[in-house]
Structures are given as structure tokens and as C-alpha cells.
Write an enzyme that holds these catalytic residues in place. Sequence first.
Site, PDB file in Angstrom:
ATOM      1  N   GLU A  91       0.811  -1.224   0.000  1.00  0.00           N
ATOM      2  CA  GLU A  91       0.000   0.000   0.000  1.00  0.00           C
ATOM      3  C   GLU A  91       0.843   1.272   0.000  1.00  0.00           C
ATOM      4  O   GLU A  91       0.895   1.991   1.005  1.00  0.00           O
ATOM      5  CB  GLU A  91      -0.950   0.012   1.200  1.00  0.00           C
ATOM      6  CG  GLU A  91      -1.982  -1.087   1.173  1.00  0.00           C
ATOM      7  CD  GLU A  91      -3.082  -0.899   2.217  1.00  0.00           C
ATOM      8  OE1 GLU A  91      -2.967   0.002   3.058  1.00  0.00           O
ATOM      9  OE2 GLU A  91      -4.059  -1.655   2.169  1.00  0.00           O
ATOM     10  N   GLU A 144      -5.201  -8.791   0.956  1.00  0.00           N
ATOM     11  CA  GLU A 144      -5.885  -8.465   2.218  1.00  0.00           C
ATOM     12  C   GLU A 144      -7.359  -8.225   1.945  1.00  0.00           C
ATOM     13  O   GLU A 144      -7.715  -7.574   0.948  1.00  0.00           O
ATOM     14  CB  GLU A 144      -5.308  -7.187   2.859  1.00  0.00           C
ATOM     15  CG  GLU A 144      -3.932  -7.363   3.446  1.00  0.00           C
ATOM     16  CD  GLU A 144      -3.418  -6.092   4.118  1.00  0.00           C
ATOM     17  OE1 GLU A 144      -4.230  -5.327   4.686  1.00  0.00           O
ATOM     18  OE2 GLU A 144      -2.194  -5.876   4.065  1.00  0.00           O
TER      19      GLU A 144
END
Length: 460
Positions: free
Chosen positions: A162, A361
Site C-alpha cells: 500500500e 488483504e
Amino acid sequence: MMYQSPDHFLWGASTSAFQVEGGYQEGGRGLATTDVQKIPEGRADTKVAADHYHHWREDVQLMAELGLKTYRMSFSWSRIMPDETLTPNKEGLAFYDHLIDALLENGIEPFVTLYHFECPQALVDAFGGWKSRKMIDAYTAYAKVCFHHFKGRVKKWVTVNEQLIAVAAGNLNGNHEKDPFLNLKNMYQMSYHVSLAEHQAFSLLKQIDAEAMIGPVCAMQVVYPLTSKSEDVEAAWQAEEMMEFYMLDMSVRGAYSPFVTSYLKAHDLYPQTEKEDEFILKGSSPDFIGINYYFSICAKQKTGPVNYNQPPFWVSDLYDVCDNPYLKKTEWMNMGIDPEGLRTGMEKVYQRYQLPMIITENGMAVSETPDEAGVIDDHYRIEYLHAHLEQIYRMLQEGIDIMGYCPWSFVDVLSSHQGFAKRYGLVYVDRTETDPKQCSRIRKNSYYWYQNVIRHNGIE
Ligand code: BG6
């Protein structure tokens, strides 16, 4: 009706080092940025986390019993290369040797992220972390040690988890600039350096271990227009360009889109570049894209002055991020629960890049405790995961290349910024915010549900 996955489908589960390991001053580990950030009184920190550092054998057994095909984990950079001398720490490497060997012995493929929100604090103190190009060399040195040391054992790597959050979270990366505009300018410069480092890692891995795969993990942004007003529709696509494709274009194509380039230039946010950069950025590309997805968001036409009191990527004169009135919300999932958003977002990513994807995720946070019988009946989590898997099967049936699914998180872990009461795990960790107790493990009902999904290689 049964949805069946392809034979090679990677059923996994995720954690990250600073959120799961603890043992923060053991085995020669240096301090990480995540250890020194200010934590509100009464909230858990990284010192013990889920104490995986002392429970890893038991955790691997739980993974094996669950039937995991892969474990998506991260290395703590500060455990492997604690400071600015860039000297590898043998004890740190040995910790991961034991863990990775145990995973392999149990038929579980390690899937390792090099950079998951944390780096040695020493690098921030020495030269400002990602603000400096020296960080690119430090990251490359760290990646090189990892690629050589784990060659043949780790065959799937993630460069950066991220980038959106990694560069926006000043408390995790050392961007403490007070002036909001300069802070934002730093962020774009840091992001550019992260992209250069990432491409260095792509190239390096191909030289060291041509068989292995590598890719970025994005915080997938699914932005709906609040209404069908043209201005809201425009706001939504611009928000996706600025919050997601801005970084993914750099990872995959080695360049910003014309829209992003002109935005950054017009706002004096375009990073400083050097001549050789283009060669680095264009000279390599990833093998896959990792997708993190928890919720979608809404955007509408910008009104009023730029608001700096919100997450940096929401700061814009193009759009206002807003609430989606149609979604069900819970205490911790306050942006709403939106399984269809997973497909909406992944279809766009696939259409743009046509690279294999893996869900790295996806999960539901709830504050939980076992009932009197010691059971954690997390049927809400089972519903959440099941609903998201249904969307994955819709994509698989279309022929979209999805390599696997890794819910967040394997065990309860420290939240990225909200302590230990916010739990996502398939396995309960017995501790409170302030009392780590023994961190003993209890299988939640979602653990047994997921075990069944993996056993049948699909869902009903
Ligand atoms: C992702 C991160 O952004 O979301 C994880 O990669 C994080 O590290 C997860 O834990 C959930 O967010 P949070 O803030 O609830 O822990």
C-alpha cells in the site's frame, strides 16, 4: 451450487511484521518507525503485538491445520538490516530462516512483503527516510540481501504494501513537515522515490532469481460518484486516478498518466527527477498485482476550500470524499461493507494492466471476546468473507487471472493505527490493549469455516 477454484489457487492468510511479531528489541533488531510513533495512552503497541516472535512454531502448526497453501507475511526491515550501516543482522535472518523452513516443511508457500509500512528509524534519523534518494539505495541493499539469502525458498515477493498509506502516514515514514502544502509535496516526492526503489527491486530479483515472482500491493480504491451528476462522476474517476492508478501506473508502466502528470505540475507537486530515472522506471515491470480491499468510498464535486484535515490523499481541489448512504456500516467498518466493490475495482485493474492478481488483504474488524464456553462465534466475519469470495468466483468464471485469496488477518494482530481491540483474525489472540497476558491462541468459528473452504477448494 458449488464454486470451485482452479487447482493451483493459493488459499492464504495475511499478517505484517510490526503488527504480529513483537520481540521488538530481541535478536539484534533495530528500532522501526512503527516502534517510535506516539501511541495514545492505554493502547497496545508493537512491543509484544501478537507475540508471533515467541509463538511462531504454534502459529505455523495452526496454519498447517487450517490447510493454508500460502502465508502472506512481511519481513521487518529493522530485524534484517537494523541501521544506516546497512549491515545484515545474522540473528534476524536466522529468525526468518526458521520460520520459512517451518512453513516449507508444512507445505505452505511463504509470500513475503519487503516493506509493510515500517523501516529502521535509523534511516529516518540519518537522512530523512524516503525524502532522500539515499533511501532507494538502502532499500535496494536490503532487497538484495533478502533475494540472495532466501533464493529458492521464497518464490513470491511483494515490494511495497500500500504505497498510498506508506507515503501518506507521516508517523510511519518520518514526514513530520508541519506546513500542509509542503507536507503534501514531500509525500509526492517520497512516493516517487518508493517507485524508483520498487523498480530497482523488480530488476534485481530477475537477476538473482529469475524463477521468482514480484509485484506491488495496492490499497485498491473503489470510488463511486455520489450521484449521476456529471460533476460527481468526474470527481469519482479523478479520485481513483489520484489515489490508485497514480501509483499503479508507476509500478506497472513506469510513468504517470497524462492526467496525473498535468495535475502534479499544475499544483507544484511534481517530484524532482534525475536523468537516469526513466531508464530505471521503464526497464522493469511486475509479475502480478496484489489487491488489498476492505471498503469502497464515494466522491462528489468539490465545494469550498481545500480541506487539509483529512487523510492526505483525500486532500484535493478536484473532489470531496463522502459517505455512501447505501452501505451497511459497523463500529469498525465505518465506511461500509461492499463486496460488489471488490469486483468493480478488480475488473478495472485487470482491464488496465491485464496482469495476474492476488487478493492480499480483505477482512472484517470487530471487537471480540470468547463466550463462557470459550467460543468466538464470528458468523459476521464468515458472511463478510463468503460474500467477497462470491465476487471472486464471478471474476474467475469470466476468466480473470486471480492467483489466490489471503484474508486479513491470520491471527488477531495490532491494528495499523487503532490498537488491539480492532480484531480481524481467524485465530483469537488472548490479550487486551494494556495486558499482553500469554497471547494464547483460540480458533474462531471463521477458522473452521475457512478450513472447510480450503478443503473443498471452493464455497457453496
Ligand atoms: C491495510 C494494511 O491497510 O489495512 C494493514 O495493509 C492493516 O497493515 C489493514 O492492518 C487494516 O487496517 P487497520 O487500520 O484496521 O489495521
